[in-house]
Design an enzyme around this catalytic site. Structure first.
Site, PDB file in Angstrom:
ATOM      1  N   ASP A  69      43.262 122.615   9.949  1.00 17.72           N
ATOM      2  CA  ASP A  69      42.965 123.821  10.724  1.00 17.72           C
ATOM      3  C   ASP A  69      41.462 123.938  10.916  1.00 17.72           C
ATOM      4  O   ASP A  69      40.677 123.275  10.231  1.00 17.72           O
ATOM      5  CB  ASP A  69      43.544 125.072  10.056  1.00 17.72           C
ATOM      6  CG  ASP A  69      43.550 124.992   8.527  1.00 17.72           C
ATOM      7  OD1 ASP A  69      42.757 124.204   7.968  1.00 17.72           O
ATOM      8  OD2 ASP A  69      44.325 125.716   7.905  1.00 17.72           O
ATOM      9  N   GLU A 128      44.536 131.141  11.501  1.00 13.33           N
ATOM     10  CA  GLU A 128      44.466 132.503  10.963  1.00 13.33           C
ATOM     11  C   GLU A 128      45.006 133.537  11.936  1.00 13.33           C
ATOM     12  O   GLU A 128      45.151 134.698  11.592  1.00 13.33           O
ATOM     13  CB  GLU A 128      43.015 132.848  10.605  1.00 13.33           C
ATOM     14  CG  GLU A 128      42.404 131.969   9.525  1.00 13.33           C
ATOM     15  CD  GLU A 128      43.018 132.191   8.151  1.00 13.33           C
ATOM     16  OE1 GLU A 128      43.851 133.110   8.005  1.00 13.33           O
ATOM     17  OE2 GLU A 128      42.682 131.427   7.232  1.00 13.33           O
TER      18      GLU A 128
END
Length: 374
Positions: A69, A128
């Protein structure tokens, strides 16, 4: 492999945290790194602010993917680092800077040390929120290179450096954001009978929400409903016309997630009747559970016990949310916790994961991928 180089890269990435789907500097940083590598066996595809990087194998029979990520969090950094975030109000407080440095270290190694199978390095934005994994998974760019196996890691500040924690099956929970907006009738604080107070309504709803897990979920199952933020009103002597609740839902089963949401909707309907108001629910980003492929995970655990690149132990499932679960829903693979030993937890403004975790991850994954891809 020179681990210090990738520790330095982590420090550079730590300084430029960016919100989901706005990782422009981060994407360019990674592209600049890739452009310095030999290009003969490399191909790069952009997807929004993410990247899909393929390293061609010598005699491929499958494709093994490694996902990282990229995004940061809207947190004001309070670490003691000499390399803090230069983006005011944003911070890499969930370890994505370490995750990316590990991915770049692996990419660098395998460009120079070819293996039999294709390798795919997936740099995914917006973990997120609002959630980059599912649209990336569904994209033409990813589907054209869809791997046979996919791997990922997440730092664990509660575990010591040199350890890897993993388990077969469920590792991370199903998660959903929760936003409830309610609207009544504002007015003067001295005349409450002429108004309809949404601060009072919101307070009742918060209390009611806490009954869901206690009275609607099987005690042998697990769920969490947390309201982390309430806003309402404009001034101390004005009755609030609107209020907003922001929270999160976590469950260990998809059935429990449906049940929790059903109860929330019933309670909100009751609130509208009880307080003569209007309410809207928004579930925001929803993440599917991270469910590790059992055979591959057992194989990985056996590999670690044999090669001893890190100390491995079985962990329990966690209520943590991770959109990597969408990849695992379609592609066999697993995620593991990488011990990073910090006094503060994930999403804390003072988290300082130990950088010694980076060489642990690199030596472990280099060895595992070489074994699995040859």
């Amino acid at each position: 492999m020179e681990a210090q180089r990738f520790i330095d890269i982590r420090r550079q990435l730590h300084q430029i945290p960016e919100p989901g789907f706005m990782e422009f500097k981060t994407q360019q940083f990674i592209l600049d790194f890739i452009n310095q590598l030999p290009q003969e066996r490399l191909s790069v595809k952009k997807w929004r602010t993410g990247l899909i990087v393929k390293v061609t194998g010598n005699d491929p029979t499958k494709t093994i993917a490694y996902r990282t990520d990229m995004d940061g969090l809207p947190i004001k950094e309070e670490t003691t680092y000499e390399f803090p975030s230069i983006h005011e109000g944003f911070m890499h407080a969930c370890g994505h800077d370490l995750h990316m440095s590990v991915a770049l270290g692996l990419l660098d190694y395998f460009v120079y040390h070819p293996v039999k199978d294709h390798l795919l390095f997936v740099f995914q934005p917006a973990e997120e929120g609002p959630g980059g994994a599912l649209p990336l998974l569904q994209s033409e760019e990813f589907q054209s290179e869809k791997p046979d196996i996919i791997l990922g890691l997440h730092i664990a500040p509660e575990h010591p450096v040199g350890t890897i924690a993993v388990k077969e099956g469920l590792l991370f929970a199903n998660t959903s954001e929760l936003f409830v907006d309610i609207k009544g009738k504002g007015g003067h604080a001295a005349y409450p009978h002429l108004a309809n107070d949404m601060v009072v309504a919101a307070s009742h709803l918060v209390t009611q929400l806490q009954s869901i897990v206690a009275r609607n979920i099987d005690p042998l199952d697990s769920a969490v409903v947390t309201v982390g933020k309430i806003t309402g009103g404009t001034k101390q002597n004005i009755i609030a016309e609107t209020a907003r609740l922001e929270g999160t839902i976590r469950t260990l089963s998809s059935d429990s997630m449906k049940k929790v949401k059903g109860r929330i909707e019933s309670l909100v309907k009751g609130l509208e009747t009880s307080f003569d108001c209007q309410a809207e629910i928004d579930y925001g980003a929803n993440y599917y559970q991270v469910y590790n492929h059992e055979e591959l995970t057992r194989e990985f655990i056996a590999f670690l016990e044999r090669e001893k690149t890190a100390e491995v132990y079985h962990c329990k499932e966690a209520m943590t949310g991770e959109d990597f679960g969408y990849f695992l829903k379609e592609i066999p693979g697993f995620m593991f916790w990488l011990g990073a030993d910090s006094g503060f937890g994930l999403h804390h403004s003072m988290i300082e994961p130990k950088e010694e975790a980076i060489p642990v991850a690199l030596r472990t994954l280099v060895s595992y991928i070489e074994w699995k891809a040859n």
